[in-house]
Design a protein around this motif. Sequence first.
Motif, PDB file in Angstrom:
ATOM      1  N   GLN A   1      -9.484  35.651  66.088  1.00  0.00           N
ATOM      2  CA  GLN A   1      -8.132  35.898  66.474  1.00  0.00           C
ATOM      3  C   GLN A   1      -8.240  36.887  67.834  1.00  0.00           C
ATOM      4  O   GLN A   1      -7.382  36.591  68.674  1.00  0.00           O
ATOM      5  CB  GLN A   1      -7.588  36.724  65.219  1.00  0.00           C
ATOM      6  CG  GLN A   1      -7.082  35.969  64.053  1.00  0.00           C
ATOM      7  CD  GLN A   1      -6.811  36.746  63.063  1.00  0.00           C
ATOM      8  OE1 GLN A   1      -7.583  37.670  62.511  1.00  0.00           O
ATOM      9  NE2 GLN A   1      -5.718  36.387  62.278  1.00  0.00           N
ATOM     10  N   ALA A   2      -9.048  37.697  68.107  1.00  0.00           N
ATOM     11  CA  ALA A   2      -9.263  38.348  69.479  1.00  0.00           C
ATOM     12  C   ALA A   2      -9.473  37.410  70.570  1.00  0.00           C
ATOM     13  O   ALA A   2      -8.869  37.645  71.560  1.00  0.00           O
ATOM     14  CB  ALA A   2     -10.474  39.630  69.233  1.00  0.00           C
TER      15      ALA A   2
ATOM     16  N   ALA B   1     -11.334  28.894  69.944  1.00  0.00           N
ATOM     17  CA  ALA B   1     -10.830  30.177  68.970  1.00  0.00           C
ATOM     18  C   ALA B   1      -9.552  29.781  68.148  1.00  0.00           C
ATOM     19  O   ALA B   1      -9.387  29.864  67.206  1.00  0.00           O
ATOM     20  CB  ALA B   1     -10.865  31.455  69.797  1.00  0.00           C
ATOM     21  N   MET B   2      -8.656  29.172  69.007  1.00  0.00           N
ATOM     22  CA  MET B   2      -7.555  28.636  68.573  1.00  0.00           C
ATOM     23  C   MET B   2      -7.661  27.686  67.640  1.00  0.00           C
ATOM     24  O   MET B   2      -6.759  27.673  66.716  1.00  0.00           O
ATOM     25  CB  MET B   2      -6.435  28.511  69.867  1.00  0.00           C
ATOM     26  CG  MET B   2      -6.048  29.601  70.642  1.00  0.00           C
ATOM     27  SD  MET B   2      -5.141  28.740  71.880  1.00  0.00           S
ATOM     28  CE  MET B   2      -4.890  30.488  72.934  1.00  0.00           C
ATOM     29  N   ALA B   3      -8.506  26.577  68.069  1.00  0.00           N
ATOM     30  CA  ALA B   3      -8.420  25.549  67.405  1.00  0.00           C
ATOM     31  C   ALA B   3      -9.356  25.833  65.972  1.00  0.00           C
ATOM     32  O   ALA B   3      -8.995  25.168  64.903  1.00  0.00           O
ATOM     33  CB  ALA B   3      -9.497  24.519  67.997  1.00  0.00           C
ATOM     34  N   ALA B   4     -10.349  26.642  65.957  1.00  0.00           N
ATOM     35  CA  ALA B   4     -10.892  27.622  64.932  1.00  0.00           C
ATOM     36  C   ALA B   4      -9.792  27.877  63.867  1.00  0.00           C
ATOM     37  O   ALA B   4      -9.721  27.802  62.507  1.00  0.00           O
ATOM     38  CB  ALA B   4     -11.966  28.372  65.071  1.00  0.00           C
ATOM     39  N   LEU B   5      -8.892  28.841  64.565  1.00  0.00           N
ATOM     40  CA  LEU B   5      -8.008  29.301  63.477  1.00  0.00           C
ATOM     41  C   LEU B   5      -6.986  28.408  63.063  1.00  0.00           C
ATOM     42  O   LEU B   5      -6.338  28.613  61.807  1.00  0.00           O
ATOM     43  CB  LEU B   5      -6.958  30.415  64.455  1.00  0.00           C
ATOM     44  CG  LEU B   5      -7.803  31.524  64.859  1.00  0.00           C
ATOM     45  CD1 LEU B   5      -6.836  32.305  65.783  1.00  0.00           C
ATOM     46  CD2 LEU B   5      -8.168  32.471  63.932  1.00  0.00           C
ATOM     47  N   VAL B   6      -6.566  27.191  63.846  1.00  0.00           N
ATOM     48  CA  VAL B   6      -5.895  26.138  63.071  1.00  0.00           C
ATOM     49  C   VAL B   6      -6.656  25.676  61.800  1.00  0.00           C
ATOM     50  O   VAL B   6      -5.845  25.558  60.989  1.00  0.00           O
ATOM     51  CB  VAL B   6      -5.825  25.056  64.205  1.00  0.00           C
ATOM     52  CG1 VAL B   6      -5.214  23.815  63.541  1.00  0.00           C
ATOM     53  CG2 VAL B   6      -4.999  25.441  65.451  1.00  0.00           C
TER      54      VAL B   6
ATOM     55  N   PHE C   1      -6.150  28.326  58.867  1.00  0.00           N
ATOM     56  CA  PHE C   1      -5.032  28.503  58.367  1.00  0.00           C
ATOM     57  C   PHE C   1      -4.326  27.509  57.877  1.00  0.00           C
ATOM     58  O   PHE C   1      -3.595  27.464  57.096  1.00  0.00           O
ATOM     59  CB  PHE C   1      -3.971  29.345  59.604  1.00  0.00           C
ATOM     60  CG  PHE C   1      -4.607  30.748  59.848  1.00  0.00           C
ATOM     61  CD1 PHE C   1      -4.116  31.812  58.798  1.00  0.00           C
ATOM     62  CD2 PHE C   1      -4.661  31.073  60.841  1.00  0.00           C
ATOM     63  CE1 PHE C   1      -4.643  33.008  58.901  1.00  0.00           C
ATOM     64  CE2 PHE C   1      -5.065  32.507  61.390  1.00  0.00           C
ATOM     65  CZ  PHE C   1      -5.019  33.375  60.421  1.00  0.00           C
ATOM     66  N   ASP C   2      -5.169  26.310  58.024  1.00  0.00           N
ATOM     67  CA  ASP C   2      -4.209  25.076  57.712  1.00  0.00           C
ATOM     68  C   ASP C   2      -4.085  24.820  56.289  1.00  0.00           C
ATOM     69  O   ASP C   2      -2.940  24.312  55.699  1.00  0.00           O
ATOM     70  CB  ASP C   2      -5.247  23.894  58.039  1.00  0.00           C
ATOM     71  CG  ASP C   2      -4.472  22.557  58.022  1.00  0.00           C
ATOM     72  OD1 ASP C   2      -3.172  22.587  58.281  1.00  0.00           O
ATOM     73  OD2 ASP C   2      -5.037  21.545  57.692  1.00  0.00           O
ATOM     74  N   GLN C   3      -4.757  25.277  55.276  1.00  0.00           N
ATOM     75  CA  GLN C   3      -4.469  25.400  53.897  1.00  0.00           C
ATOM     76  C   GLN C   3      -4.136  26.634  53.266  1.00  0.00           C
ATOM     77  O   GLN C   3      -3.756  26.781  52.197  1.00  0.00           O
ATOM     78  CB  GLN C   3      -5.862  25.044  53.242  1.00  0.00           C
ATOM     79  CG  GLN C   3      -6.401  23.458  53.607  1.00  0.00           C
ATOM     80  CD  GLN C   3      -5.307  22.460  53.393  1.00  0.00           C
ATOM     81  OE1 GLN C   3      -4.620  22.561  52.169  1.00  0.00           O
ATOM     82  NE2 GLN C   3      -5.060  21.473  54.196  1.00  0.00           N
ATOM     83  N   ARG C   4      -4.200  27.909  54.032  1.00  0.00           N
ATOM     84  CA  ARG C   4      -3.607  29.125  53.802  1.00  0.00           C
ATOM     85  C   ARG C   4      -2.535  29.410  54.278  1.00  0.00           C
ATOM     86  O   ARG C   4      -1.544  29.753  53.446  1.00  0.00           O
ATOM     87  CB  ARG C   4      -4.887  30.041  54.197  1.00  0.00           C
ATOM     88  CG  ARG C   4      -6.295  29.948  53.898  1.00  0.00           C
ATOM     89  CD  ARG C   4      -7.229  31.224  54.289  1.00  0.00           C
ATOM     90  NE  ARG C   4      -8.376  31.181  53.768  1.00  0.00           N
ATOM     91  CZ  ARG C   4      -9.437  30.362  54.220  1.00  0.00           C
ATOM     92  NH1 ARG C   4      -9.103  29.125  55.253  1.00  0.00           N
ATOM     93  NH2 ARG C   4     -10.619  30.342  53.700  1.00  0.00           N
TER      94      ARG C   4
ATOM     95  N   ALA D   1       2.122  27.816  58.418  1.00  0.00           N
ATOM     96  CA  ALA D   1       3.051  28.061  59.595  1.00  0.00           C
ATOM     97  C   ALA D   1       2.107  28.882  60.855  1.00  0.00           C
ATOM     98  O   ALA D   1       2.377  28.664  61.957  1.00  0.00           O
ATOM     99  CB  ALA D   1       4.030  28.912  59.099  1.00  0.00           C
ATOM    100  N   GLU D   2       1.160  29.696  60.394  1.00  0.00           N
ATOM    101  CA  GLU D   2       0.099  30.125  61.318  1.00  0.00           C
ATOM    102  C   GLU D   2      -0.465  29.058  62.022  1.00  0.00           C
ATOM    103  O   GLU D   2      -0.973  29.071  63.171  1.00  0.00           O
ATOM    104  CB  GLU D   2      -0.551  31.108  60.568  1.00  0.00           C
ATOM    105  CG  GLU D   2      -1.213  32.145  61.429  1.00  0.00           C
ATOM    106  CD  GLU D   2      -0.613  33.067  62.229  1.00  0.00           C
ATOM    107  OE1 GLU D   2      -1.231  33.845  62.938  1.00  0.00           O
ATOM    108  OE2 GLU D   2       0.695  33.171  62.007  1.00  0.00           O
TER     109      GLU D   2
END
Length: 235
Positions: A65-66, A75-80, A83-86, A89-90
């Motif tokens: 996230q940082a 890092a953005m792709a990793a966050l996608v 959060f995809d199943q959690r 919207a994020e």
Amino acid sequence: MQTMKIERKTMACALAAVMLLATAAGGAWYFQRLTERERELERGSVPCAQQAPSRFSPYCLAQSQAAAGRGDRAAMAALVEYFDQRQPAEAVRWTRAAAKLGEPRALSRVLSSCGTAGPFTVDEAQALLPAAPALEALNFRLGGSCAPADMEAARALVPAGLLAAPDSAGLCKVALRFGLLRLSRDGAQLDSQAAQQLLAECERRQQVPAAVRKEAETVRQMLAREVNPVRISVD
């Protein structure tokens, strides 16, 4: 006698001070070890770089996230993925941010998930086309997503520039889309030979699933005979 009493008191005080210091040092050591253990648990037993994004430890999630906040596309792709199943919207928020920075997976996701049925608009998908991988953008322009087929782009298609494309899945999508477009009522002016060339190349790509290669063969044979199309899925 008085002197001995003073010495004993001094020794007792010194001993108490030593014990107090030892206790404090022991407590500090224990607290440090406890903190290190908590950090280890928070980080996880596997380094962040080796953790699957969907299973990030709290520490690795915070690190990603940082990094994403600093504009790191990976890092953005990793966050996608995390959060995809959690929190869908994020995931959408980070997909949009990564796509604007040209992250390939995010671009593909926007182009394939736009329109009334998806979280992204047609306008934002079209705005990203110049930054998208060539085959992804072409598939979109041929009507492979949320926008109608761009017949001008279809007429301008030159197979020679696509036959050597390393993206076999992308090439087959374009080949099938173009072939079916050629068979459609609006595609009479499109180059049938170009479509057949692309479809034949798709058939040769062994890394493509057999079902997709079979679809390519069917459409190519239909073009060769110029018969009416049957319903075929290209996605």
